[in-house]
Scaffold this active site. Sequence first.
Site, PDB file in Angstrom:
ATOM      1  N   GLY A   1      21.397 -18.304  22.229  1.00 50.31           N
ATOM      2  CA  GLY A   1      22.653 -18.899  22.661  1.00 50.31           C
ATOM      3  C   GLY A   1      23.793 -17.913  22.473  1.00 50.31           C
TER       4      GLY A   1
ATOM      5  N   GLU B   1      23.613 -21.835  25.899  1.00 56.97           N
ATOM      6  CA  GLU B   1      22.222 -21.414  25.799  1.00 56.97           C
ATOM      7  C   GLU B   1      21.901 -20.420  26.913  1.00 56.97           C
ATOM      8  OE1 GLU B   1      20.347 -22.110  23.220  1.00 56.97           O
ATOM      9  OE2 GLU B   1      22.049 -23.250  22.452  1.00 56.97           O
TER      10      GLU B   1
ATOM     11  N   ASN C   1       8.629 -17.758  14.352  1.00 53.49           N
ATOM     12  CA  ASN C   1       7.978 -18.767  15.193  1.00 53.49           C
ATOM     13  C   ASN C   1       6.535 -18.426  15.530  1.00 53.49           C
ATOM     14  OD1 ASN C   1      10.151 -20.691  15.611  1.00 53.49           O
ATOM     15  ND2 ASN C   1      11.179 -19.034  16.702  1.00 53.49           N
TER      16      ASN C   1
ATOM     17  N   HIS D   1     -17.545   2.590 -19.629  1.00 52.69           N
ATOM     18  CA  HIS D   1     -18.078   2.524 -18.271  1.00 52.69           C
ATOM     19  C   HIS D   1     -19.261   1.560 -18.170  1.00 52.69           C
ATOM     20  CE1 HIS D   1     -19.184   6.711 -19.945  1.00 52.69           C
ATOM     21  NE2 HIS D   1     -19.954   5.824 -20.527  1.00 52.69           N
TER      22      HIS D   1
ATOM     23  N   ASN E   1     -16.491   0.559 -30.151  1.00 59.10           N
ATOM     24  CA  ASN E   1     -16.981   1.403 -29.059  1.00 59.10           C
ATOM     25  C   ASN E   1     -18.208   0.726 -28.458  1.00 59.10           C
ATOM     26  OD1 ASN E   1     -18.432   3.508 -27.551  1.00 59.10           O
ATOM     27  ND2 ASN E   1     -16.900   4.887 -28.410  1.00 59.10           N
TER      28      ASN E   1
END
Length: 457
Positions: free
Chosen positions: A140, A155, A228, A363, A377
């Site tokens: 608009g 518009e 939208n 690990h 450990n």
Amino acid sequence: MSKRYAVVLAAGQGTRMKSKLYKVLHPVCGKPMVEHVVDQISTLNVDKVVTIVGHGAEKVQEHLAGKSEFVKQEEQLGTAHAVLQAKAELAGKDGVTLVVCGDTPLIEASTMEALLKYHHEKRAKATILTTVIEDPTGYGRIIRDDLGIVEKIVEHKDATEKEQRISEINTGTYCFDNKALFEALENVSNDNVQGEYYLPDVIKILKDSDEVVAAYRMESFEESLGVNDRIALAEASRLMQRRINENHMRNGVTLVNPENTYIDIDVKIGQDTVIEPGVMLRGETVIGDDCVVTSGSEIVNSVIGERVHVKTSSIFESKVGDDVQIGPYAHLRPESDIHDHVKIGNYVETKKAVVGEGTKLPHFIYMGDAEIGKNVNVGCGSIAVNYDGKNKAKTIIGDNVFVGCNSNLIAPVKVGDRAFIAAGSTITKDVPDDALGIARAKQDNKLGYAKHLNHGK
């Protein structure tokens, strides 16, 4: 100061999103877009926030509980009809009312405050938030007279060729005199192609009544971006991410490549922390000073201390102390509590585990439902066996314990302080303090037997 109210329009179905999720609940940088809007409004000393809900009303109310009151628009008959649903809450009250779309997550409190101030200065009955863009197609247009006074909103589909060349657009955010708004809403017609009641028609009604209508022009179009569809959602996320990242950099955080760093809006990061590309920081994560988070890491709803080095690892809903080394390729699952000076090495996984100060899990280790003491450990390949196929059980390891490689600790089990678990053991009973726990079959060498196996020349 006059009373302030806000109406948040959040009733649209959002069919273009092509989603089962209600449109305004789609997240932008970790928060539903309607919540971004309401959170910004909440900083403006607003006396009442009313959110107009429709599709998915219950879900919206869950997200905004305590932040807003709610009115349901049973039929979606246009923006003016949506605002009119707040009549019982607001009509007849003195003050001003902000009307903001719930799908504009980039709108900032400072802009809305400036709009309110301008509205007051102009003694207007309505003030439109406008901006100027290069391509105004679909928006608009703001029509002004020779003196710059707003005449109307046209518009795009109704605009003349001359009006279509106007680049000042209506952003869909307004400030109204509250009484004038609800009086005008009663006179809005649905005599249009869509058969809907449009909020911009209130502007014309007020102008026709010789009321003052103003327009406050903001500099940044991006704040008015309405979402939208998925394309607009991605753009809003990109712009919000840039805003978030720039704020962190201004506050002393190094983002090596901010365009490829993904940080949610509620994340907090300390000074002199370095975040490498490809990192994702989600939810309400807090990271302390002087940390390094390397590429490929994901941290979600976790608290990270100071001087922590996270190397290409995943951390979810956990707490990490100071001076901790994590990774590469470690996985801290929910309710992990890692104390100071701990090493969590490569391919280590923890879940509901407390890891004491100075402990090393170097690990290939799994510690689930475990409580591990200080200066422990744990050798490569060791597992806290916490699940018997039906129930979970807990493993407790005391301080200064050494667990040899490839050890299985079958929970429930407790290993005392200063104990030693021999490599390859499967521990099914408690190990006392200062004891050696060893549980493995005795080795038996069959001399000459390998000659009969034909396993080589």
